[in-house]
Design a protein around this motif. Structure first.
Motif, PDB file in Angstrom:
ATOM      1  N   UNK A  84      50.075  45.524  38.424  1.00 18.52           N
ATOM      2  CA  UNK A  84      49.927  44.073  38.373  1.00 18.52           C
ATOM      3  C   UNK A  84      48.541  43.628  37.935  1.00 18.52           C
ATOM      4  N   UNK A  85      47.605  44.563  37.793  1.00 16.63           N
ATOM      5  CA  UNK A  85      46.246  44.194  37.412  1.00 16.63           C
ATOM      6  C   UNK A  85      45.637  43.241  38.430  1.00 16.63           C
ATOM      7  N   UNK A  86      45.049  42.144  37.952  1.00 13.42           N
ATOM      8  CA  UNK A  86      44.479  41.149  38.858  1.00 13.42           C
ATOM      9  C   UNK A  86      45.493  40.060  39.191  1.00 13.42           C
ATOM     10  N   UNK A  87      46.723  40.181  38.685  1.00 19.85           N
ATOM     11  CA  UNK A  87      47.752  39.201  38.964  1.00 19.85           C
ATOM     12  C   UNK A  87      48.556  39.556  40.198  1.00 19.85           C
ATOM     13  N   UNK A  88      49.648  38.809  40.424  1.00 16.24           N
ATOM     14  CA  UNK A  88      50.533  39.109  41.546  1.00 16.24           C
ATOM     15  C   UNK A  88      51.975  39.352  41.114  1.00 16.24           C
ATOM     16  N   UNK A  89      52.209  39.346  39.786  1.00 13.46           N
ATOM     17  CA  UNK A  89      53.538  39.667  39.287  1.00 13.46           C
ATOM     18  C   UNK A  89      53.473  39.938  37.784  1.00 13.46           C
ATOM     19  N   UNK A  90      54.501  40.628  37.285  1.00 14.95           N
ATOM     20  CA  UNK A  90      54.671  40.828  35.856  1.00 14.95           C
ATOM     21  C   UNK A  90      55.548  39.698  35.346  1.00 14.95           C
ATOM     22  N   UNK A 135      50.798  40.773  33.021  1.00 17.96           N
ATOM     23  CA  UNK A 135      50.741  40.127  34.331  1.00 17.96           C
ATOM     24  C   UNK A 135      50.497  38.629  34.185  1.00 17.96           C
ATOM     25  N   UNK A 136      50.567  37.901  35.291  1.00 15.89           N
ATOM     26  CA  UNK A 136      50.469  36.437  35.237  1.00 15.89           C
ATOM     27  C   UNK A 136      49.055  35.928  34.994  1.00 15.89           C
ATOM     28  N   UNK A 137      48.069  36.827  34.873  1.00 14.25           N
ATOM     29  CA  UNK A 137      46.734  36.446  34.424  1.00 14.25           C
ATOM     30  C   UNK A 137      46.507  36.810  32.958  1.00 14.25           C
TER      31      UNK A 137
END
Length: 263
Positions: A161-167, A207-209
């Motif tokens: 997810x990297x720095x996000x919370x979802x793909x 991801x979402x970022x």
């Protein structure tokens, strides 16, 4: 610091880079090597130094969209000319606001913490030490590694997810997936989209970022089709033989067969 000194006849052009100082009006005082001095009283005004206050997100990977907020970021100029994250030049999306900059993180070969550096077209700059971290993300396995439209695919790895919370988006061999079913830092479940042809290629997660994670040559779309049905008509209880190519795609069986909409 003297950057350039150019004299033609009695006319001189001297370019210097101002040292750090507190805000206020100051004299401009020039002294030559032979001791001659030229003074302009109240000739220069130090403005408030450029300052970075927040960075969001403070970590990420290639593609991550980063918002940097602060004050006097343009340093009395009109735009930012350089933004680096841990020494890696980033792509500037928004660089004309005195209080905010938006950039896209580029690739780094090392996962570590480093400074955020902004430079304006005047040469003014702002630095925030230890304010950005490049994350170590990786895909370890794609299961199955081949399939067709609708195939359920599991992508395993670390920090997916990297720095996000979802793909929020994914593709298989360049084709956008039908659905991102679920996602966490160790496994992402996808359903394969409808390809334009029979080919192989990369698996990509976003991801979402905006952060992008990719593994090359890890998925293959396989041509599958029914070639014959025998007999071609019948009634309830009729035994029907279906022949074709890649009908199971490595699976140990079929979950359903439908004839004319009837299971």
């Amino acid at each position: 610091r003297i950057v350039r000194n150019n004299t033609v006849g009695v006319n001189s052009t001297i370019i210097v880079q101002a040292a750090n100082s507190s805000a206020g009006v100051v004299d401009v005082d020039l002294e030559s090597r032979d001791g001659t001095r030229s003074l302009l009283v109240n000739g220069f005004t130090y403005t408030e130094a450029s300052k970075i206050s927040t960075i969001s997100p403070a970590s990420g990977r290639f593609g991550t969209i980063v918002t940097i907020q602060g004050s006097n970021l343009l340093g009395n100029g009109s735009r930012l000319v350089s933004v680096t994250l841990d020494g890696v030049p980033s792509q500037i999306l928004e660089g004309n606001d005195n209080n905010k900059a938006v950039v896209i993180a580029q690739s780094s070969t090392i996962a570590r913490v480093g400074e955020v550096y902004l430079e304006a077209d005047t040469g003014a700059f702002a630095v925030a030490g230890g304010a950005w971290e490049y994350l170590n993300s990786s895909i370890s396995q794609v299961q199955p590694s081949r399939g067709q439209y609708g195939t359920t695919v599991y992508v395993y790895g670390t920090n997916l997810l990297g720095s996000g919370n979802k793909i929020v988006n994914a593709s298989l061999a360049g084709t956008e997936v039908l659905e991102v079913v679920s996602s966490n830092d160790t496994v992402v479940q996808l359903r394969a989209g409808n390809p334009l042809g029979n080919f192989n290629g990369s698996v990509k997660l976003v991801d979402n970022n905006g952060g992008i994670l990719l593994i090359r040559d890890s998925w293959e779309y396989v041509d599958t089709n029914v070639t014959s049905v025998s007999p071609e008509n019948g009634q309830g209880g009729t035994s029907v033989t279906i022949l074709g190519r890649n009908l199971l795609l490595g699976s140990d069986g079929l979950s359903s067969v439908i004839l004319a909409g009837v299971p």
